[in-house]
Write a protein that holds these residues in place. Sequence first.
Motif, PDB file in Angstrom:
ATOM      1  N   HIS A  19       0.806  -1.144  -0.084  1.00  0.00           N
ATOM      2  CA  HIS A  19      -0.076  -0.113   0.158  1.00  0.00           C
ATOM      3  C   HIS A  19       0.775   1.401   0.155  1.00  0.00           C
ATOM      4  O   HIS A  19       1.170   1.722   0.971  1.00  0.00           O
ATOM      5  N   PRO A  20       1.358   1.615  -1.105  1.00  0.00           N
ATOM      6  CA  PRO A  20       2.284   2.892  -1.291  1.00  0.00           C
ATOM      7  C   PRO A  20       1.718   4.128  -0.830  1.00  0.00           C
ATOM      8  O   PRO A  20       2.399   4.838  -0.023  1.00  0.00           O
ATOM      9  N   ARG A  21       0.488   4.412  -1.120  1.00  0.00           N
ATOM     10  CA  ARG A  21      -0.223   5.671  -0.573  1.00  0.00           C
ATOM     11  C   ARG A  21      -0.248   5.581   1.314  1.00  0.00           C
ATOM     12  O   ARG A  21       0.164   6.706   1.761  1.00  0.00           O
ATOM     13  N   ARG A  22      -0.755   4.448   1.627  1.00  0.00           N
ATOM     14  CA  ARG A  22      -0.830   4.587   3.257  1.00  0.00           C
ATOM     15  C   ARG A  22       0.662   4.684   3.938  1.00  0.00           C
ATOM     16  O   ARG A  22       1.007   5.534   4.699  1.00  0.00           O
ATOM     17  N   CYS A  23       1.632   3.939   3.095  1.00  0.00           N
ATOM     18  CA  CYS A  23       2.931   3.775   3.624  1.00  0.00           C
ATOM     19  C   CYS A  23       3.492   5.276   3.564  1.00  0.00           C
ATOM     20  O   CYS A  23       4.041   5.903   4.537  1.00  0.00           O
ATOM     21  N   SER A  24       3.434   6.099   2.603  1.00  0.00           N
ATOM     22  CA  SER A  24       3.930   7.281   2.373  1.00  0.00           C
ATOM     23  C   SER A  24       3.411   8.264   3.376  1.00  0.00           C
ATOM     24  O   SER A  24       4.159   9.186   3.873  1.00  0.00           O
ATOM     25  N   PHE A  25       2.230   8.113   3.371  1.00  0.00           N
ATOM     26  CA  PHE A  25       1.461   8.909   4.509  1.00  0.00           C
ATOM     27  C   PHE A  25       1.907   8.818   5.954  1.00  0.00           C
ATOM     28  O   PHE A  25       2.306   9.993   6.430  1.00  0.00           O
TER      29      PHE A  25
END
Length: 289
Positions: free
Chosen positions: A55-61
């Motif tokens: 989950h790149p978006r969750r991770c980045s956030f």
Amino acid sequence: MAADRRVKQSNGAPKEPARQADDQTDENIFLFVPNLIGYLRIVLALCSLYFMPLHPRRCSFLYSISCLLDALDGLAARKFNQSTRFGAVLDMVTDRCTTACLLVFLSTAKPAYSMIFQGLISLDFASHYMHMYATLVMGGQGESHKNVSASRSRIMHLYYTNKWVLFVACALNELFFIALYLLCFSSPIITPALLPTNGNATEPLSLLPGSPASPKPSMFFSSPFSAAAMEMARANKMDSSVPWALVIISAPVMIFKQYVNGVQLWEASKWLAEGDRKQRKQAGLDKRR
């Protein structure tokens, strides 16, 4: 005559009674506000690592929030007068470990560049360890690692004394690696598996993002611990324009940060060597052949 309350040791010599620890307060350093923020940073970083393969978006956030809290704990330390050596070390260790974890993931995602990422990890750890050790040995226990005189290094003096320079350098350095991480899920240039193919042909149709050429059955399993987790996340690709823009904007600052790390390593080495020469001169070792 008052009775002698001293207790004799086994050899007959008197032994002084144990003194109470009256040279410290009863404050719980571990529960200081800046340190609580530091613990929250660790929790957020661990959560980002869990989502990193899938989950790149969750991770980045989550990773970004953890990095931004790095500035908040310093403000809290000054506001509540709770600056501590434990907090400073906790802050530095958290920074080094979170960055290293992200670079390790980039090494596994792009093995062709793994030596570059491994070199950046080594430089980051080595420069900060050498600098902290040199400050402790040469500057004394009460000396902060951020107290770097301009006579020793102008660039490090600017980096550690100007809060805006420090914040921008650290923030955009992390932003560069976050953007590289997002490119692993968005750009067919960075990730050739995203290139679509024409039927059974092996050549890609274009450089436009597309589904992986040959989906494997294992890709249907969504466990972030499976070997196909990253491939499945790449299939749910995102637009690559934003990560590319972030890479271009933050790249010069990232290069500056690595230059500072190199200068920090070199200056700390010279400082330790200076102390070694003084110690050898005092011991008379400099005259020996």
